[in-house]
Design an enzyme around this catalytic site. Structure first.
Site, PDB file in Angstrom:
ATOM      1  N   GLY A  40       1.103  -1.188  -0.047  1.00  0.00           N
ATOM      2  CA  GLY A  40      -0.058  -0.011  -0.172  1.00  0.00           C
ATOM      3  C   GLY A  40       0.691   1.228  -0.043  1.00  0.00           C
ATOM      4  O   GLY A  40       0.558   2.222  -0.589  1.00  0.00           O
ATOM      5  N   TYR A  41       1.843   1.368   0.810  1.00  0.00           N
ATOM      6  CA  TYR A  41       2.826   2.454   0.880  1.00  0.00           C
ATOM      7  C   TYR A  41       3.351   2.561  -0.601  1.00  0.00           C
ATOM      8  O   TYR A  41       3.810   3.771  -0.839  1.00  0.00           O
ATOM      9  CB  TYR A  41       3.848   2.268   2.199  1.00  0.00           C
ATOM     10  CG  TYR A  41       4.910   3.087   2.212  1.00  0.00           C
ATOM     11  CD1 TYR A  41       4.531   4.248   2.964  1.00  0.00           C
ATOM     12  CD2 TYR A  41       6.148   2.891   1.782  1.00  0.00           C
ATOM     13  CE1 TYR A  41       5.472   5.257   3.080  1.00  0.00           C
ATOM     14  CE2 TYR A  41       7.140   3.954   1.890  1.00  0.00           C
ATOM     15  CZ  TYR A  41       6.783   4.994   2.507  1.00  0.00           C
ATOM     16  OH  TYR A  41       8.039   5.967   2.785  1.00  0.00           O
TER      17      TYR A  41
END
Length: 174
Positions: A155-156
């Protein structure tokens, strides 16, 4: 760095960590430094650190840069105070580091907002000023994990990958 004395610099996410060190370094060069963070507790202390490093002047405010009005507020405040904007350092970030399937829609949204939308909104606020001045620099802080991959960073990395793509595209466009 050289030739930066009295340059107007905005550093996002600058109340602690890498952000305060970036702001301190610009202060050491004699810049006018505007620091901002969503974390309000240490903004005054961070401003003192930058001032003690030798900054020509320091200002600060809290803002949620993942929202357009927060970015607009910060960039407008720096320009109003010093009449220009020479450097924007998009350092604000954070979010949730966890295995991708452990994310909720909310944690993914927050991670994208803190790492990608902060950069988008700050660039959109700063670029018209820099274009009008016919000068300016934007430094977007990315992440090596976008290239190398890291456990629990999908996600990051999606957000920081967006920052990389935005940076490359803006460099070509502008």
């Amino acid at each position: 760095m050289s030739g930066l004395k009295d340059a107007v610099v905005v550093v996002t996410g600058s109340s602690r960590g890498c952000g305060i060190e970036i702001a301190r370094r610009f202060g050491k060069e004699g810049c006018k430094v505007f620091i901002t963070d969503i974390l309000t507790d240490n903004l005054h202390g961070a401003a003192e650190v930058v001032r003690e490093a030798g900054a020509a002047d320091v200002a600060y405010t809290d803002a949620d840069l993942s929202q357009q009005d927060g970015a607009d507020k910060v960039i407008a405040a720096a320009k109003e105070k010093w009449g220009r904007l020479d450097v924007l350092v998009n350092n604000a970030g954070g979010g949730h580091i966890r295995p991708f399937l452990d994310h909720t829609p909310q944690t993914l949204k927050e991670t994208l907002e803190r790492n990608l939308w902060t950069v988008i909104w700050c660039c959109r606020a700063a670029l018209p000023i820099m274009i009008e001045q016919k000068a300016g620099r934007i430094i977007n802080i990315g992440a090596e994990s976008v290239r190398s991959g890291l456990w629990s960073h999908a996600g990051y990395n999606a957000a920081k990958g967006g920052v990389n793509a935005l940076t490359k595209a803006l460099a070509q466009e502008l």
